[in-house]
Write a protein that holds these residues in place. Structure first.
Motif, PDB file in Angstrom:
ATOM      1  N   HIS A   1      44.384  30.376  40.994  1.00 14.88           N
ATOM      2  CA  HIS A   1      42.970  30.428  40.631  1.00 14.88           C
ATOM      3  C   HIS A   1      42.494  29.101  40.053  1.00 14.88           C
ATOM      4  CE1 HIS A   1      42.328  34.628  41.551  1.00 14.88           C
ATOM      5  NE2 HIS A   1      43.439  34.950  40.888  1.00 14.88           N
TER       6      HIS A   1
ATOM      7  N   ASN B   1      41.573  27.276  43.019  1.00 22.82           N
ATOM      8  CA  ASN B   1      40.314  27.797  43.556  1.00 22.82           C
ATOM      9  C   ASN B   1      39.120  27.221  42.810  1.00 22.82           C
ATOM     10  OD1 ASN B   1      41.683  29.324  45.409  1.00 22.82           O
ATOM     11  ND2 ASN B   1      41.630  31.224  44.188  1.00 22.82           N
TER      12      ASN B   1
ATOM     13  N   ASP C   1      32.035  31.631  42.613  1.00 26.25           N
ATOM     14  CA  ASP C   1      33.468  31.605  42.927  1.00 26.25           C
ATOM     15  C   ASP C   1      34.269  31.080  41.736  1.00 26.25           C
ATOM     16  OD1 ASP C   1      32.963  32.567  45.417  1.00 26.25           O
ATOM     17  OD2 ASP C   1      32.969  30.592  46.395  1.00 26.25           O
TER      18      ASP C   1
ATOM     19  N   SER D   1      37.240  33.102  39.654  1.00 28.11           N
ATOM     20  CA  SER D   1      38.577  32.542  39.429  1.00 28.11           C
ATOM     21  C   SER D   1      38.862  32.399  37.932  1.00 28.11           C
ATOM     22  CB  SER D   1      38.697  31.174  40.116  1.00 28.11           C
ATOM     23  OG  SER D   1      38.587  31.313  41.516  1.00 28.11           O
TER      24      SER D   1
END
Length: 461
Positions: free
Chosen positions: A265, A268, A277, A281
Motif C-alpha cells: 500500500h 500504491n 486511491d 491505501s
C-alpha cells in the motif's frame, strides 16, 4: 576467600585425624607403660627392703659409726652416653639408688655411700616422696619386728624419667613409620573416591554448547543431587531457549503479512493517480499497523507469561469483583450490544488479580466477537469443595468438535473466523494464565447453538 580443593581438604583433614589418633594412642600407651614401670620400681624397692631386713647382720653395739656400703666410682654426670657409665666397680646409677638401715631407737646402722645422707630417720612404714637439693626421691620404709630394724630403700626420680624418655622415643618411631604409608594410602583412596568427580567434570567440559540434553553419567550416590540440579538447570535453559526461538519464529511469521501489506500500500500511495486511491491505501496501512501493534503487544505479553512460574504471588480476591472488573474493562459501546446474565457468588479465590482479570477479559471479548448482537452472554460460577468452576456461555455458532482440542494453540484460528479481527493469541494467553493458577481450561459446544468456556480453579479454602 579462596576455598581449598576437595582433594587437598580430604588429604590434609584425614592425615591430621590419623596423626591425632596415632598421637593419642602413643600417649595413652606411654602413660600405661609409665604406670607399669612405676609399679615395677615400687615393687623392687619393697622387695629390696624386705631382703635386706632378712639377711642383714647387725654390727656390734660397740661400733662407733654406721657401716657404709661402697658404690661405683662412676658418678652420673647426666650425660646420655658415657664411656665410663659401667665397669668392674659397678654402674653409674648406683649414686641414684640406695638404702638406710636403722635400729628401733633410730640409730643409723648401715647405708650406701652416697655423697649426701638423706634425712630418712623418722619416716613411717610405706611409700614416700622426698624433695632434696632439687631432686625427687622415691622411698619405701619397712620395719622388721623379728630383727627390730628399719630398712629404707630409695631411688632418684630421674632413673625412672630417663627410662620413660627412652620409651617415649620408641613410641614416636612407630608413629612416624606408620604415618608415611598411611598417608600414601589416604592419597590413593582420595584419588579413587574423587575419580568420578573428575570424570564428571571432564564430561561436562566436553559437551557441546548447544547440547542441553540431560546428563546420564553414572555417579556415586552423594553426587546424584548435583547431577539432578544440573539436569534441572539444563532443562530450564532448554525451555528458555526454545521459548525465545518460538517467540522469534512467531513474531517473524505473523509480522510478515502486515509488513507486506504496508509495503504494497505504500507503493500504491507513491503511484496513486488520485487522492481517493491514496486515502484507501492509507487506511489499509493504518489497519495493518494497528493489527501489527496488537500482534506485537500480544506476543510480548505471552512472552512475559512464559517467563513466570507457578510461584507467582497470589492473594484472596472475591470472584464477583474479578468478573465485574473484567466486564468494565471491555469497550462500553460493545458491551451495550449484548444481554448479560451474571450469577457469581462472593467466594474468594487465590489468584493474581491482574492475570485473572486479563484471562476473563479475553474470554468475554471472544464471546462478544463470535456472538450475534442482542444475544445473551452468561457468566456462571459454582463453588465446590475442591474447586471453583466458572462458565462463560455465548449464543454464537460454536466450532466443529474435531478442532476443539486445537483451541488454545498459538496463532490457531478457525478458518471461518479469519474475517474477524484477532491474532490467534488470546486463548493461548488465557490458557497460560490458568496454568499458572494450577487450573484447567476446557471448551464445549452448546446445543442447539452456542459455545461454552469452562475455567476450573483450586478453591482457596
Amino acid at each position: 576467600m579462596k576455598l581449598w580443593s576437595l582433594r587437598r581438604s580430604l588429604v590434609i583433614g584425614i592425615n591430621l585425624a590419623v596423626i591425632a589418633v596415632l598421637a593419642i594412642t602413643a600417649w595413652a600407651s606411654y602413660r600405661d607403660i609409665l604406670h607399669e614401670l612405676d609399679e615395677v620400681f615400687d615393687a623392687q624397692l619393697a622387695q629390696t627392703a624386705k631382703s635386706l631386713a632378712a639377711f642383714y647382720t647387725p654390727s656390734p653395739e660397740t661400733q662407733p659409726a654406721p657401716q657404709r656400703i661402697p658404690i661405683s666410682n662412676y658418678y652420673d654426670t647426666g650425660e646420655e652416653e658415657s664411656a665410663n657409665e659401667r665397669g668392674p666397680s659397678g654402674h653409674k646409677y648406683e649414686s641414684k639408688i640406695g638404702y638406710h638401715i636403722y635400729n628401733s631407737e633410730g640409730k643409723l646402722l648401715a647405708l650406701t655411700n652416697q655423697l649426701q645422707i638423706l634425712p630418712l630417720k623418722n619416716l613411717k612404714p610405706g611409700y614416700h616422696t622426698l624433695e632434696n637439693d632439687a631432686q625427687t626421691w622415691f622411698i619405701f620404709s619397712y620395719f622388721s619386728k623379728s630383727r627390730g630394724i628399719w630398712v629404707r630403700t630409695f631411688q632418684r626420680q630421674d632413673v625412672r624419667s630417663e627410662l620413660s624418655g627412652y620409651l617415649a622415643t620408641e613410641q614416636l618411631y612407630p608413629l612416624l613409620l606408620m604415618w608415611v604409608p598411611i598417608s600414601l594410602i589416604i592419597l590413593f583412596i582420595v584419588y579413587l573416591v574423587l575419580k568420578p568427580v573428575n570424570r564428571f567434570a571432564t564430561h561436562l567440559r566436553a559437551r557441546a554448547l548447544n547440547n542441553l540434553s540431560p546428563i546420564e553419567s553414572d555417579l556415586p550416590k552423594e553426587l546424584i543431587p548435583i547431577k539432578q540440579a544440573i539436569n534441572k538447570l539444563l532443562h530450564q535453559i532448554k525451555m528458555f531457549s526454545e521459548r525465545e526461538k518460538r517467540f522469534i519464529a512467531d513474531a517473524s511469521h505473523e509480522l510478515r503479512t502486515p509488513l507486506s501489506a504496508i509495503q504494497v500500500h505504500a507503493e500504491n500511495i507513491i503511484h496513486a493517480e488520485s487522492l481517493e486511491d491514496s486515502k484507501q491505501s492509507g487506511k489499509a496501512i493504518f489497519s495493518a499497523v494497528e493489527r501489527m501493534s496488537h500482534l506485537v503487544n500480544q506476543l510480548l505479553r505471552l512472552n512475559r507469561l512464559d517467563s513466570l512460574d507457578k510461584s507467582t504471588d497470589f492473594s484472596d480476591i472475591e470472584l464477583k469483583t474479578l468478573v465485574s472488573a473484567a466486564i468494565n474493562s471491555l469497550p462500553t459501546n460493545r458491551v451495550e450490544n449484548y444481554q448479560w446474565q451474571v450469577d457469581v457468588p462472593t467466594t474468594k479465590i487465590a489468584c493474581n488479580e491482574t492475570l485473572i482479570i486479563s484471562a476473563l477479559t479475553n474470554l468475554l471479548s471472544n464471546a462478544m466477537k463470535f456472538s450475534p448482537a442482542d444475544s445473551t452472554i452468561q457468566i456462571e460460577a459454582v463453588d465446590t469443595s475442591a474447586s471453583i468452576i466458572i462458565k462463560i456461555r455465548d449464543q454464537g455458532s460454536g466450532v466443529p468438535a474435531e478442532i476443539i482440542e486445537q483451541m488454545g494453540e498459538r496463532f490457531y484460528r478457525f478458518r471461518e473466523h479469519t474475517n474477524i479481527a484477532g491474532s490467534g493469541l488470546g486463548l493461548s494467553i488465557t490458557s497460560k494464565i490458568i496454568q499458572l493458577h494450577h487450573g484447567k481450561l476446557s471448551f464445549n459446544n452448546i446445543q442447539p447453538s452456542g459455545f461454552e468456556v469452562q475455567i476450573e480453579l483450586p478453591n482457596s479454602d
